[in-house]
Motif scaffolding. Structure first.
Motif, PDB file in Angstrom:
ATOM      1  N   TRP A 124      -6.780   3.084  -3.737  1.00 29.01           N
ATOM      2  CA  TRP A 124      -6.827   1.716  -3.241  1.00 29.01           C
ATOM      3  C   TRP A 124      -7.700   0.822  -4.116  1.00 29.01           C
ATOM      4  CZ3 TRP A 124     -11.345  -0.643  -2.171  1.00 29.01           C
ATOM      5  CH2 TRP A 124     -12.452   0.130  -1.795  1.00 29.01           C
ATOM      6  N   HIS A 138      -0.464   0.264  -6.959  1.00 27.11           N
ATOM      7  CA  HIS A 138      -0.016   1.201  -5.933  1.00 27.11           C
ATOM      8  C   HIS A 138       0.113   2.607  -6.515  1.00 27.11           C
ATOM      9  CE1 HIS A 138       1.103  -2.670  -4.181  1.00 27.11           C
ATOM     10  NE2 HIS A 138       1.313  -2.072  -3.029  1.00 27.11           N
ATOM     11  N   THR A 146       0.826  -1.227   0.000  1.00 26.94           N
ATOM     12  CA  THR A 146       0.000   0.000   0.000  1.00 26.94           C
ATOM     13  C   THR A 146       0.851   1.265   0.000  1.00 26.94           C
ATOM     14  OG1 THR A 146      -0.350   0.334   2.407  1.00 26.94           O
ATOM     15  CG2 THR A 146      -1.846  -1.195   1.259  1.00 26.94           C
TER      16      THR A 146
END
Length: 258
Positions: free
Chosen positions: A58, A54, A26
């Protein structure tokens, strides 16, 4: 989809020694950019790719899994090997796990491994429920920004559970591959990591087959140590490690440092 500011991949053409830096789950290249710039300024060829899913939002990560993330760093390693005489792989958190798998799979094509707070397991009471839970709940709270001195880590404030389930599978797979890691290994572990426990480093060190192992404890930093109080120590230790590999000076056993 536009990239988050700072999430751009980084590349520098330098000398015959290449370094591949892998960012975390993340997160983005921003967390490793100062490290990349430090090594580039000292003449090394540096590759810091952006992992698929990434650096944007998200929801994009929800469509990716470990195969996509590993394929990107595998491609970057092969590119460096075509250009450089020697390549060292490195990473933060999940990026460290990616680096360890590259070492396990590529053998002599990887001269050494440098990892900062490497992860070995998805922790939490709901980890074992991820295969089912991901179909009911899309996300959970984010894990970026664990930095003692403040500052910002560019990444997501939510963790997509589909990707987290893939990450869990990846960690279990790499754990089985760790005995194939034989290269010199530099491990830098934060004393106050709120994301990855010290048990993960201990597990990794107990599983690898490397005989040249250096473990350093970063007393003043949290998880994103590359942006924290001990960042300069990481940079300097990594440069010293790479210089030692270049001269062929060996070291046996494990050294812990404060």
């Amino acid at each position: 989809m536009p990239l988050l500011p700072g999430a751009e991949p980084y590349r520098h053409e330098g000398g015959e020694v290449g370094v591949l830096l892998c960012h975390g789950f993340t997160g983005s290249p921003q967390s490793l950019r100062p490290w990349a710039a430090y090594l580039a300024e000292r003449g090394h060829t540096v590759s810091l790719p952006l992992l698929p899913g990434h650096g944007t939002r998200w929801e994009d990560m929800q469509l990716t899994g470990w195969q996509d993330w590993y394929a990107e760093v595998d491609r970057a390693l092969r590119d460096l090997r075509d250009r450089c005489e020697r390549v060292v792989v490195a990473g933060l958190s999940m990026g460290g796990t990616l680096a360890l798998r590259l070492a396990a799979k590529h053998g002599e094509d990887v001269a050494g491994v440098m990892v900062v707070n490497p992860a070995n397991k998805v922790h939490g009471v709901s980890a074992s429920a991820l295969p089912v839970l991901r179909h009911v709940v899309r996300t959970t709270r984010g894990i970026t920004g664990d930095i003692a001195q403040g500052g910002v880590e560019v990444g997501y404030d939510r963790v997509p559970l589909h990707a987290a389930n893939s990450l869990r599978t990846f960690y279990r797979m790499v754990d089985g591959e760790l005995p194939q890691v034989t290269q010199p290994l530099l491990v830098l572990r934060s004393a106050h990591d709120h994301v990855v426990p010290a048990a993960d480093t201990a597990r990794i060190l107990s599983r690898v087959s490397s005989t040249d192992v250096t473990e350093i404890v970063l007393e003043q930093s949290c998880h994103v140590a590359t942006l924290d109080h001990d960042a300069n120590r990481i940079f300097e230790e990594s440069l010293g490690f790479m210089d030692r590999l270049a001269t062929g000076a060996g070291r046996e056993g494990t050294t812990a440092g404060g």
